[in-house]
Scaffold this motif. Structure first.
Motif, PDB file in Angstrom:
ATOM      1  N   PHE A  32       0.812  -1.215   0.000  1.00  0.00           N
ATOM      2  CA  PHE A  32       0.000   0.000   0.000  1.00  0.00           C
ATOM      3  C   PHE A  32       0.845   1.265   0.000  1.00  0.00           C
ATOM      4  N   GLU A  33       2.075   1.171   0.475  1.00  0.00           N
ATOM      5  CA  GLU A  33       2.981   2.309   0.347  1.00  0.00           C
ATOM      6  C   GLU A  33       3.275   2.575  -1.127  1.00  0.00           C
ATOM      7  N   GLN A  34       3.465   1.494  -1.889  1.00  0.00           N
ATOM      8  CA  GLN A  34       3.672   1.634  -3.337  1.00  0.00           C
ATOM      9  C   GLN A  34       2.400   2.112  -4.021  1.00  0.00           C
ATOM     10  N   ILE A  35       1.254   1.582  -3.613  1.00  0.00           N
ATOM     11  CA  ILE A  35      -0.030   1.992  -4.197  1.00  0.00           C
ATOM     12  C   ILE A  35      -0.249   3.483  -4.008  1.00  0.00           C
ATOM     13  N   LEU A  36       0.023   3.975  -2.797  1.00  0.00           N
ATOM     14  CA  LEU A  36      -0.145   5.403  -2.534  1.00  0.00           C
ATOM     15  C   LEU A  36       0.792   6.223  -3.406  1.00  0.00           C
ATOM     16  N   LEU A  75      11.239  12.675  -9.177  1.00  0.00           N
ATOM     17  CA  LEU A  75      11.716  12.268  -7.855  1.00  0.00           C
ATOM     18  C   LEU A  75      10.912  11.086  -7.329  1.00  0.00           C
ATOM     19  N   MET A  76       9.602  11.172  -7.444  1.00  0.00           N
ATOM     20  CA  MET A  76       8.744  10.109  -6.934  1.00  0.00           C
ATOM     21  C   MET A  76       8.944   8.814  -7.713  1.00  0.00           C
ATOM     22  N   SER A  77       9.118   8.924  -9.027  1.00  0.00           N
ATOM     23  CA  SER A  77       9.347   7.741  -9.841  1.00  0.00           C
ATOM     24  C   SER A  77      10.625   7.030  -9.420  1.00  0.00           C
ATOM     25  N   SER A  78      11.675   7.800  -9.172  1.00  0.00           N
ATOM     26  CA  SER A  78      12.949   7.227  -8.722  1.00  0.00           C
ATOM     27  C   SER A  78      12.795   6.531  -7.371  1.00  0.00           C
ATOM     28  N   GLN A  79      12.051   7.131  -6.475  1.00  0.00           N
ATOM     29  CA  GLN A  79      11.827   6.537  -5.155  1.00  0.00           C
ATOM     30  C   GLN A  79      11.037   5.237  -5.260  1.00  0.00           C
ATOM     31  N   LEU A  80      10.034   5.215  -6.125  1.00  0.00           N
ATOM     32  CA  LEU A  80       9.229   4.012  -6.295  1.00  0.00           C
ATOM     33  C   LEU A  80      10.065   2.855  -6.837  1.00  0.00           C
ATOM     34  N   VAL A  81      10.966   3.146  -7.767  1.00  0.00           N
ATOM     35  CA  VAL A  81      11.853   2.111  -8.313  1.00  0.00           C
ATOM     36  C   VAL A  81      12.739   1.545  -7.210  1.00  0.00           C
ATOM     37  N   SER A  82      13.268   2.419  -6.356  1.00  0.00           N
ATOM     38  CA  SER A  82      14.188   1.982  -5.297  1.00  0.00           C
ATOM     39  C   SER A  82      13.486   1.157  -4.216  1.00  0.00           C
ATOM     40  N   GLN A  83      12.184   1.360  -4.019  1.00  0.00           N
ATOM     41  CA  GLN A  83      11.450   0.697  -2.942  1.00  0.00           C
ATOM     42  C   GLN A  83      10.879  -0.662  -3.327  1.00  0.00           C
ATOM     43  N   VAL A  84      10.682  -0.882  -4.617  1.00  0.00           N
ATOM     44  CA  VAL A  84       9.946  -2.068  -5.049  1.00  0.00           C
ATOM     45  C   VAL A  84      10.831  -3.314  -5.011  1.00  0.00           C
ATOM     46  N   SER A  85      10.200  -4.484  -4.954  1.00  0.00           N
ATOM     47  CA  SER A  85      10.930  -5.750  -4.920  1.00  0.00           C
ATOM     48  C   SER A  85      11.611  -6.012  -6.267  1.00  0.00           C
ATOM     49  N   GLN A  88       9.650  -6.920  -9.450  1.00  0.00           N
ATOM     50  CA  GLN A  88       8.799  -5.874 -10.025  1.00  0.00           C
ATOM     51  C   GLN A  88       9.589  -4.705 -10.615  1.00  0.00           C
ATOM     52  N   LYS A  89      10.890  -4.653 -10.341  1.00  0.00           N
ATOM     53  CA  LYS A  89      11.699  -3.518 -10.790  1.00  0.00           C
ATOM     54  C   LYS A  89      11.648  -3.274 -12.308  1.00  0.00           C
ATOM     55  N   PRO A  90      11.669  -4.321 -13.151  1.00  0.00           N
ATOM     56  CA  PRO A  90      11.655  -4.064 -14.607  1.00  0.00           C
ATOM     57  C   PRO A  90      10.485  -3.192 -15.065  1.00  0.00           C
ATOM     58  N   LEU A  95       8.486   2.330 -16.648  1.00  0.00           N
ATOM     59  CA  LEU A  95       7.682   3.519 -16.344  1.00  0.00           C
ATOM     60  C   LEU A  95       8.586   4.729 -16.125  1.00  0.00           C
ATOM     61  N   ASP A  96       9.666   4.543 -15.378  1.00  0.00           N
ATOM     62  CA  ASP A  96      10.596   5.641 -15.101  1.00  0.00           C
ATOM     63  C   ASP A  96      11.203   6.179 -16.393  1.00  0.00           C
ATOM     64  N   GLN A  97      11.574   5.289 -17.302  1.00  0.00           N
ATOM     65  CA  GLN A  97      12.133   5.717 -18.590  1.00  0.00           C
ATOM     66  C   GLN A  97      11.108   6.509 -19.399  1.00  0.00           C
ATOM     67  N   ASN A  98       9.873   6.037 -19.388  1.00  0.00           N
ATOM     68  CA  ASN A  98       8.810   6.756 -20.104  1.00  0.00           C
ATOM     69  C   ASN A  98       8.588   8.150 -19.523  1.00  0.00           C
ATOM     70  N   LEU A  99       8.660   8.246 -18.193  1.00  0.00           N
ATOM     71  CA  LEU A  99       8.458   9.538 -17.537  1.00  0.00           C
ATOM     72  C   LEU A  99       9.614  10.492 -17.814  1.00  0.00           C
ATOM     73  N   GLN A 100      10.831   9.952 -17.839  1.00  0.00           N
ATOM     74  CA  GLN A 100      11.996  10.781 -18.173  1.00  0.00           C
ATOM     75  C   GLN A 100      11.826  11.365 -19.578  1.00  0.00           C
TER      76      GLN A 100
END
Length: 295
Positions: A32-36, A75-85, A88-90, A95-100
């Motif tokens: 739910f931290e990731q969902i938020l 910033l948020m996208s980078s944090q989400l990548v670092s937090q996920v298992s 799920q990282k790929p 998503l992060d690349q698309n946002l960049q």
């Protein structure tokens, strides 16, 4: 002897059950931290799409505005990548690349491409939310809640698809073009139906979506003698209202699931939860500019 052994085994079983439940709850809270974070990211993307759309509609020069939402998105996208298992990282990295790419290239996009690129990233984040929600409910072994969500999710996707079609029709709209008017009415009627379905599937139905008022607004716009640009702008604003309704209902379902899974700190107002992040971004930008002036 046997009584002591039985009591010992009972205590061990209860202890194991307690720690198992605690571990399960910790996993659910992590999901739910990731969902938020993903839902906040979607909200930022929606805001960025509105701001960039407005700029692309009005801009005739080469000045590119600075949107604080853009900095927070990255910033948020980078944090989400670092937090996920790890498994799920790929998907998060894609998503992060698309946002960049989106944040750097949007000034060169047409209005339709700008809509499509934002929509693609929003849809990607929605699928990641779905993955986390599904896993959370499977961990909780809550079949009833899972079945309710499985009915709600496809209706939400269909509503977003219909909204995208409505906006695509708006992009080609010209006053007096009967075929386009028929399509707009059809998309609006379908959206009203989807929104009504979403509302009925909530434990506590939300406020009235004023379907009759939406139809009246559309009729007023189509019957007006406004110029093409003014009509498209008004229709686009109508689509923003529809988008707000979709995500308001989606947030209500998220909150409902969070409470059912004992996630009591899930925010009731996603836009409000972003205010501190945006204020911090503005303050950091101001500090950076101040340091440049002093250098």
């Amino acid at each position: 002897m046997w009584i002591i052994l039985g009591l010992t085994l009972t205590v061990l079983a209860l202890t194991a059950w307690y720690f198992y439940n605690k571990q399960q709850q910790a996993q659910t809270e992590a999901h739910f931290e990731q969902i938020l974070g993903l839902r906040q990211l979607i909200q930022l993307l929606r805001k960025h799409r509105r701001l960039s759309h407005s700029h692309l509609m009005k801009s005739s020069g080469h000045t590119i505005p600075v949107f604080h939402e853009q900095d927070v998105i990255l910033l948020m996208s980078s944090q989400l990548v670092s937090q996920v298992s790890l498994e799920q990282k790929p998907m998060y990295r894609i998503l992060d690349q698309n946002l960049q790419q989106l944040c750097h290239e949007w000034p060169a996009h047409s209005l339709s491409r700008n809509q499509a690129m934002h929509g693609k990233s929003i849809r990607h984040a929605m699928y990641l939310i779905d993955d986390h929600l599904t896993t959370s409910m499977l961990i909780a072994d809550n079949d009833s809640l899972f079945d309710q969500y499985q009915q709600f999710w496809p209706v939400t996707l269909n509503a977003l698809d219909t909204l995208a079609q409505f906006r695509a029709t708006v992009a080609s709209f010209r006053p007096g073009k009967i075929k386009t008017e028929v399509l707009l009415r059809r998309h609006l009627n379908l959206l009203q139906r989807r929104l009504g379905q979403m509302n009925l599937m909530l434990s506590v139905p939300g406020p009235s979506l004023m379907a009759d008022q939406l139809e009246q607004d559309l009729d007023t716009l189509l019957q007006s003698a406004s110029a093409t640009y003014a009509c498209r702008l008004a229709l686009y604003k109508l689509s923003l209202s529809l988008s707000d309704n979709i995500f308001c209902l989606f947030d209500a379902k998220l909150l409902e699931i969070a409470h059912a899974l004992a996630i009591d700190d899930f925010p009731t107002d996603i836009p409000a939860s972003l205010v501190p992040l945006l204020e911090k971004s503005k303050a950091d930008t101001a500090d950076a500019e101040q340091l440049k002036l002093q250098a």
